[in-house]
Design a protein around this motif. Structure first.
Motif, short mmCIF file in Angstrom:
data_model
loop_
_atom_site.label_atom_id
_atom_site.label_comp_id
_atom_site.label_asym_id
_atom_site.label_seq_id
_atom_site.Cartn_x
_atom_site.Cartn_y
_atom_site.Cartn_z
N ASP A 54 1.24 -1.08 0.24
CA ASP A 54 0.03 0.39 0.13
C ASP A 54 1.21 0.63 0.04
N ALA A 55 1.90 1.18 1.02
CA ALA A 55 3.12 2.47 -0.17
C ALA A 55 4.01 2.54 -1.05
N GLY A 56 3.65 1.50 -1.70
CA GLY A 56 3.75 1.42 -3.28
C GLY A 56 5.59 1.21 -3.15
N LEU A 57 5.86 0.34 -2.39
CA LEU A 57 7.61 -0.44 -2.18
C LEU A 57 7.89 -1.83 -3.57
N PHE A 58 6.50 -2.08 -3.63
CA PHE A 58 6.50 -2.86 -4.46
C PHE A 58 5.33 -3.74 -5.06
N ARG A 59 5.00 -4.37 -6.19
CA ARG A 59 3.78 -4.07 -7.52
C ARG A 59 4.66 -5.76 -8.09
N ASN A 66 -0.61 -20.65 -10.41
CA ASN A 66 0.90 -21.02 -9.95
C ASN A 66 1.91 -20.31 -10.19
N ASP A 67 1.88 -18.83 -10.88
CA ASP A 67 2.89 -18.23 -10.77
C ASP A 67 3.25 -17.33 -9.41
N SER A 68 4.16 -16.91 -9.20
CA SER A 68 4.77 -16.55 -8.35
C SER A 68 5.63 -15.25 -7.96
N PHE A 69 5.42 -14.63 -7.22
CA PHE A 69 6.34 -13.26 -7.35
C PHE A 69 7.42 -13.20 -5.99
N GLN A 70 7.94 -12.41 -5.26
CA GLN A 70 8.89 -12.56 -4.56
C GLN A 70 9.37 -11.41 -4.19
N PHE A 71 9.38 -11.15 -2.92
CA PHE A 71 10.07 -9.60 -2.11
C PHE A 71 10.97 -9.88 -1.14
N LYS A 72 12.55 -9.20 -1.19
CA LYS A 72 13.06 -9.04 -0.07
C LYS A 72 12.76 -8.28 0.56
N PHE A 73 12.14 -8.37 2.08
CA PHE A 73 12.69 -7.61 3.41
C PHE A 73 13.80 -7.22 3.86
N ASP A 74 13.70 -5.82 3.58
CA ASP A 74 16.00 -5.08 4.27
C ASP A 74 15.17 -4.28 5.09
N LYS A 75 14.91 -3.95 5.70
CA LYS A 75 14.39 -2.68 6.16
C LYS A 75 13.04 -3.45 7.75
N ALA A 76 13.26 -2.93 9.09
CA ALA A 76 12.32 -3.87 9.86
C ALA A 76 10.85 -2.65 8.91
N GLY A 77 9.98 -3.21 9.83
CA GLY A 77 8.66 -1.95 9.91
C GLY A 77 7.64 -3.24 9.31
N VAL A 81 -0.24 -5.71 2.42
CA VAL A 81 -0.24 -6.16 1.19
C VAL A 81 -1.36 -6.33 0.97
N PHE A 82 -2.23 -6.05 -0.43
CA PHE A 82 -3.31 -6.37 -0.99
C PHE A 82 -3.19 -6.59 -2.44
N CYS A 83 -4.49 -7.41 -2.82
CA CYS A 83 -4.47 -7.48 -4.09
C CYS A 83 -5.20 -5.95 -5.45
N GLY A 84 -3.88 -6.12 -5.78
CA GLY A 84 -4.99 -4.92 -6.70
C GLY A 84 -6.05 -5.36 -8.02
N ILE A 85 -6.08 -6.01 -8.17
CA ILE A 85 -7.16 -7.27 -8.52
C ILE A 85 -8.74 -6.52 -7.87
N HIS A 86 -8.83 -7.38 -6.79
CA HIS A 86 -9.57 -7.80 -5.63
C HIS A 86 -8.67 -7.15 -3.68
N PRO A 87 -9.41 -5.82 -3.92
CA PRO A 87 -9.07 -4.99 -2.66
C PRO A 87 -9.11 -5.28 -1.60
N ASN A 88 -10.21 -6.41 -1.79
CA ASN A 88 -10.96 -6.73 -0.10
C ASN A 88 -9.37 -7.98 0.17
N MET A 89 -8.84 -8.54 -0.78
CA MET A 89 -7.66 -9.46 -0.41
C MET A 89 -6.26 -8.92 0.48
#
Length: 96
Positions: A54-59, A66-77, A81-89
């Motif tokens: 939601d802060a625009g750090l990744f999308r 069966n597709d996947s996505f990865q993100f490395k979280f370098d900073k504490a906090g 996260v939400f689904c841009g297609i289904h924002p209730n997720m």
């Protein structure tokens, strides 16, 4: 042997910060990881989903089944996260 390998893989996936997208939900809906950890999302639904901070750090691009996505979280906090297609997720990633 296959059953044992499968059991180990499932346990290992949980230990390696895996998030499953299924039934229009992130599972788990809340996860805590250490700074420097990589989280992997995998879409098991027949519908596409995205993984968006939601802060625009990744999308992610739209993830088909069966597709996947990865993100490395370098900073504490706390990362929302939400689904841009289904924002209730929604999901919360806490990085320590």
């Amino acid at each position: 042997m296959v059953a044992l390998s499968f059991g180990f893989t499932v346990a290992h996936a949980q230990d390696s910060n895996a998030v499953v997208i299924k039934n229009f939900m992130f599972s788990p809906m809340s996860i805590t990881v250490k700074a420097g950890s990589t989280v992997t999302w995998k879409n098991l639904d027949g519908e596409p989903h995205t993984v968006v901070n939601d802060a625009g750090l990744f999308r992610s691009a739209a993830l088909d089944q069966n597709d996947s996505f990865q993100f490395k979280f370098d900073k504490a906090g706390v990362y929302k996260v939400f689904c841009g297609i289904h924002p209730n997720m929604r999901e919360t990633i806490t990085v320590q």
